[in-house]
Design a protein around this motif. Structure first.
Motif, mmCIF file in Angstrom:
data_model
loop_
_atom_site.group_PDB
_atom_site.id
_atom_site.type_symbol
_atom_site.label_atom_id
_atom_site.label_comp_id
_atom_site.label_asym_id
_atom_site.label_seq_id
_atom_site.Cartn_x
_atom_site.Cartn_y
_atom_site.Cartn_z
ATOM 1 N N ILE A 1 0.688 -0.829 -0.528
ATOM 2 C CA ILE A 1 0.057 0.038 0.071
ATOM 3 C C ILE A 1 0.760 1.165 0.192
ATOM 4 N N ALA A 2 1.692 0.776 0.410
ATOM 5 C CA ALA A 2 2.917 2.437 0.472
ATOM 6 C C ALA A 2 3.334 2.568 -0.913
ATOM 7 N N ASN A 3 3.703 1.514 -1.773
ATOM 8 C CA ASN A 3 3.625 1.606 -2.466
ATOM 9 C C ASN A 3 2.946 2.483 -4.076
ATOM 10 N N ASN A 4 1.098 2.160 -3.396
ATOM 11 C CA ASN A 4 -0.052 2.131 -4.126
ATOM 12 C C ASN A 4 0.462 3.694 -3.147
ATOM 13 N N LEU A 5 0.544 4.465 -2.703
ATOM 14 C CA LEU A 5 -0.020 5.455 -2.167
ATOM 15 C C LEU A 5 0.627 6.120 -3.014
ATOM 16 N N GLY A 6 2.079 6.185 -3.501
ATOM 17 C CA GLY A 6 2.853 7.314 -4.283
ATOM 18 C C GLY A 6 4.385 7.809 -2.474
ATOM 19 N N ILE A 7 4.601 6.971 -1.941
ATOM 20 C CA ILE A 7 5.207 7.072 -1.016
ATOM 21 C C ILE A 7 6.624 7.360 -1.631
ATOM 22 N N ALA A 8 7.048 6.263 -3.047
ATOM 23 C CA ALA A 8 8.591 6.239 -2.854
ATOM 24 C C ALA A 8 8.698 7.626 -3.373
ATOM 25 N N THR A 9 7.687 8.563 -4.252
ATOM 26 C CA THR A 9 7.501 9.934 -4.942
ATOM 27 C C THR A 9 7.916 10.449 -3.890
ATOM 28 N N ARG A 10 7.664 10.406 -3.075
ATOM 29 C CA ARG A 10 7.743 11.616 -1.662
ATOM 30 C C ARG A 10 8.914 11.742 -0.749
ATOM 31 N N LEU A 11 9.607 10.744 -1.031
ATOM 32 C CA LEU A 11 10.921 10.200 -0.710
ATOM 33 C C LEU A 11 11.514 10.793 -1.256
ATOM 34 N N TYR A 12 11.596 10.678 -3.108
ATOM 35 C CA TYR A 12 12.265 10.918 -4.177
ATOM 36 C C TYR A 12 12.839 12.448 -3.905
ATOM 37 N N ASP A 13 11.061 12.743 -3.929
ATOM 38 C CA ASP A 13 11.400 14.224 -3.887
ATOM 39 C C ASP A 13 12.360 15.194 -2.688
ATOM 40 N N LEU A 14 12.434 14.089 -1.125
ATOM 41 C CA LEU A 14 12.906 14.890 -0.745
ATOM 42 C C LEU A 14 14.968 14.917 -1.030
ATOM 43 N N ALA A 15 14.273 13.454 -1.201
ATOM 44 C CA ALA A 15 16.569 13.481 -2.559
ATOM 45 C C ALA A 15 16.917 14.037 -2.638
ATOM 46 N N ARG A 16 16.177 14.354 -3.531
ATOM 47 C CA ARG A 16 16.100 15.523 -4.836
ATOM 48 C C ARG A 16 16.251 17.203 -4.091
ATOM 49 N N ALA A 17 15.642 17.929 -2.725
ATOM 50 C CA ALA A 17 15.911 18.792 -3.157
ATOM 51 C C ALA A 17 16.787 18.847 -1.549
ATOM 52 N N LEU A 18 17.095 17.584 -0.906
ATOM 53 C CA LEU A 18 18.312 17.632 -0.344
ATOM 54 C C LEU A 18 19.663 17.870 -0.464
ATOM 55 N N LEU A 19 19.723 17.176 -1.674
ATOM 56 C CA LEU A 19 21.447 17.196 -2.448
ATOM 57 C C LEU A 19 21.302 17.699 -4.036
ATOM 58 N N PRO A 20 21.247 18.815 -3.604
ATOM 59 C CA PRO A 20 21.002 20.094 -5.144
ATOM 60 C C PRO A 20 22.151 20.161 -5.921
ATOM 61 N N ARG A 21 23.109 20.293 -5.313
ATOM 62 C CA ARG A 21 24.555 20.776 -5.794
ATOM 63 C C ARG A 21 25.814 19.722 -6.273
#
Length: 426
Positions: free
Chosen positions: A67-87
């Motif tokens: 259900i975590a997979n189908n709720l799009g939790i991975a996308t939320r984690l991906y967005d956080l990781a991208r925002a944390l490591l831009p440079r």
């Protein structure tokens, strides 16, 4: 029927592409028939093999991951990781790894993690100029952390089969899983240094980071609830799995991403996967009855102790065997068949069962990543629809850091036992 004929029949069934559980059942039924035992005896043995309260955690944790997979939790984690490591040079590779780390605290299954993150991250890395082999290899190897990091489904199966504390095995798995992350990060660093043309840096955006961080607060509380409850003794692993399931449903309602279609899809995936695992569990209990009647544990123990009395040498030999078994077979049947055999043997060598559990799971996961028939490879390959040869070549360098971690866990058991001992679980 003697033992060798039984093993031959089982291997023949596997070569005929009979599913592992049915190959176990068919060979065992023929053995029981030759011994004058009834089909009712076999049926009761299968039922007894799955009549266990701790095993209720398996379908519940599968449901949490699904259900975590189908709720799009991975996308939320991906967005956080991208925002944390831009440079950071090569930031998308580190984002890929960071997403795998975050999802590993939730999923419990490497196959589910690989399926979820492959759809999301590999296309983004290809668009940024990363080669397919590196992108797919990193995604596949990063997904293995989901099966080592708690809540790990193979860990629940191992603990139930070995009759040890699931909480102790969960605690013992945390440091090894983080070592896997460090090893993969080290390889990313080396690869990026050799490919300076792939920079991928962009300006830091504090607002974007803040919004992404708020979006993962809910999912981030899940491992706190699961592990905090288990380690504090507030509830058992099975109870924690039930609480985690309810929590994920509440999270879906709060995010307004949970509907009947998502719920039905997650429930169906849970039933299919759990049914397969429970069938293998019952079948492996049949095989265990055969091996017990043939006194395989005693014979194998005498043979191994005749070869070496050194626990390190024993574990190194076991590593080779488990990786070879993990290439064609899934983790569940290997754990369920071998653990009852190995538990009395490791007692003679003075090996801690928690160390065996972590080593066994990591071995089988490395096997699932090893060409030519590793299960994780085929999940990634089926999603990306690229030639498997490209994926095979891309995955080989990632086996090096994973192998180093496995060797360290074999040589230094304190890496596994330190945290469970500190928490009073050992």
């Amino acid at each position: 029927m003697d033992l060798w004929l039984y093993i031959l029949l089982f291997v023949v069934f596997l070569f005929l592409r009979v599913p592992v559980a049915f190959a176990m059942i068919a060979a065992s039924l023929l053995y029981f028939y030759s011994q004058g035992l009834s089909a009712g005896y076999a049926l009761s043995s299968m039922v007894n093999g799955i009549n266990s309260f701790p095993l209720l955690a398996v379908p519940l944790f599968i449901f949490v991951g699904s259900i975590a997979n189908n709720l799009g939790i991975a996308t939320r984690l991906y967005d956080l990781a991208r925002a944390l490591l831009p440079r950071l040079p090569g930031n998308l590779a580190y984002v890929n790894l960071g997403t795998a780390i975050g999802f590993s605290w939730i999923s419990g299954s490497a196959l589910a993690d690989a399926a979820s993150t492959s759809k999301l991250q590999i296309p983004q890395m290809l668009k940024a100029g990363y080669p397919y082999g590196f992108s797919a290899g990193l995604t596949a190897s990063g997904s293995l952390m989901s099966t080592v990091m708690p809540p790990s489904i193979p860990a629940v199966l191992f603990a139930a089969t070995a009759s040890i504390s699931t909480g102790a095995l969960f605690a013992g798995s945390i440091i090894p899983a983080m070592m896997m992350a460090v090893g993969l990060a080290a390889y990313i660093f080396i690869w990026v240094r050799r490919h300076p043309e792939i920079a991928g840096s962009r300006p830091f955006d504090g607002g974007l980071l803040g919004r992404a961080a708020v979006r993962v607060i809910g999912p981030a509380m899940l491992p706190v609830i699961i592990l905090g409850g288990i380690f504090s003794g507030w509830f058992t692993p099975t109870e924690s799995a039930g609480i985690a399931s309810v929590y994920m449903l509440a999270l879906g309602l709060m995010y307004r991403t949970l509907n009947w279609r998502v719920f039905w899809k997650s429930a169906k995936e849970t039933v299919v996967i759990s049914g397969g695992i429970l069938l293998i569990l019952g079948a492996s209990n049949l095989m265990g009855q055969v091996l017990a009647r043939e006194q395989v544990t005693r014979a194998l123990g005498e043979w191994l102790t005749g070869i070496t009395d050194n626990p390190i040498v024993f574990l190194l030999l076991l590593n080779v065997l488990l990786i070879l078994l993990g290439i064609p077979l899934e983790a569940a049947p290997v754990i369920l068949v071998l653990v009852p055999i190995l538990m009395p043997i490791i007692g003679e060598y003075g090996i801690e069962p928690v160390q065996l559990g972590v080593i066994m799971i990591l071995n089988l996961m490395i096997g699932s990543l090893t060409p030519p028939v590793g299960a994780v490879l085929f999940v990634v390959g089926s999603i990306t629809r690229r030639p498997m040869g490209e994926l095979f070549r891309g995955i080989l360098p990632f086996l090096i850091p994973l192998g180093i971690v496995l060797l360290l866990l074999t040589l230094f058991p304190v890496i596994v036992t330190a945290l469970p001992t500190l928490l009073g679980l050992l």
